[in-house]
Design an enzyme around this catalytic site. Structure first.
Site, short mmCIF file in Angstrom:
data_model
loop_
_atom_site.label_atom_id
_atom_site.label_comp_id
_atom_site.label_asym_id
_atom_site.label_seq_id
_atom_site.Cartn_x
_atom_site.Cartn_y
_atom_site.Cartn_z
CG ASP A 133 50.50 -16.82 111.34
OD1 ASP A 133 51.56 -16.32 111.75
OD2 ASP A 133 49.69 -16.21 110.62
CE LYS A 134 48.90 -23.68 119.00
NZ LYS A 134 48.72 -23.40 120.44
#
Length: 293
Positions: A133-134
């Site tokens: 995930d970012k």
């Protein structure tokens, strides 16, 4: 692609639950354009499915993205040879471009570092074997050839790649070691979220308690599967939300990101056979959490 309905449900909601890479609005548009048929008949997005109905879905075109260009950026390359790389991704950078991500991504930086990257995952994901995930930091595998890419993906599917995460959560588990098993799919009411849902993709997370103090616990989480948001969804489902996670967790102090870090990565090299384990130190912005030990 053919799917089978398990219960009464709107057609667009059913596809949103099954095809989590696409928004419900995108799927509704695809249905309206004739891209889905129920028992051989084109239907509207609000069509009410019944258990046992067969839903055929035509391929969904990816939205057009800008051509990829190389962007110089500092990358922490933990390991590299002619076959693959192990990259330590910082939080705050997406792995690859998407319709909603216009800033430079890890892929842009990888292109500036090496022109030799696999294209097995498509034009806009060169080299990307698996994602983070970012706002999750830590170790990722990057393939330089398609043959190596396929071998690494097969090893992940066979659970031969060891992926260990450190997570800081609110609360304390009842057991020092526990396993969360729950299928993950689109949240039935909140499109931007995933959840444990009937008919979702199987997901298994093994957890162990590392430390606990002042209402905060550090967990060591091992993935058997790698679903989107898996650890975040699973921990929230058992009452252990990750600190700083805006979707599934809880705010904590001035934490600028979710307290989740891909700390260890181990695998047998797909060409040499050598078994290696790489460890990423805790990022500076999470280091204060270790004081809770």
């Amino acid at each position: 692609m053919q799917l089978i309905a398990e219960r009464k449900e709107r057609l667009d909601a059913f596809l949103a639950r099954k095809l989590t890479d696409f928004s419900r609005s995108r799927l509704a548009r695809h249905i309206s354009e004739g891209g889905a048929r129920v028992d051989g008949v084109k239907r509207k997005p609000g069509f009410e499915l019944d258990s046992g109905m067969k839903v055929a879905v035509d391929p969904i075109a990816e939205p057009e993205l800008q051509p990829l260009t190389a962007v110089e950026m500092p990358l922490r390359i933990v390991f590299e040879d002619e076959h693959l790389m192990v990259v330590d991704k910082p939080a705050g950078i997406s792995v690859h471009p998407s319709p909603t991500e216009t800033a430079p991504t890890l892929v842009h930086g990888l292109l500036a570092h090496s022109q030799s990257l696999s294209n097995e995952s498509g034009e806009f994901r060169p080299g990307i074997v698996h994602r983070l995930d970012k706002q999750t930091s830590g170790l990722m595998l990057v393939a330089k050839t398609n043959a190596v890419h396929r071998k690494l993906q097969a090893a992940i599917q066979k659970r031969q790649v060891r992926r260990i995460y450190r997570a800081w959560v609110r609360g304390k588990p009842l057991q020092e070691q526990f396993t969360i098993e729950g299928p993950i799919g689109r949240h039935p009411k909140q499109r931007q979220k995933l959840a444990i849902v009937t008919g979702g993709r199987p997901a298994i997370t093994h957890c162990s308690l590392t430390s606990s103090s002042h209402g905060v616990s550090e967990l060591r989480c091992k993935l058997d599967t790698g679903r989107t948001h898996q650890i975040r969804v699973h921990l929230a489902s058992v009452g252990l939300p990750i600190l700083g996670d805006p979707l599934y967790g809880v705010p904590y102090a001035d934490l600028p990101r979710q307290a989740l870090h891909a700390a260890e990565l181990g695998f047998a090299h797909p060409v040499t056979g050598e078994d290696s384990t790489f460890v990423s130190p805790i990022p500076e912005e999470l280091s204060f959490l270790e004081m809770n030990k």
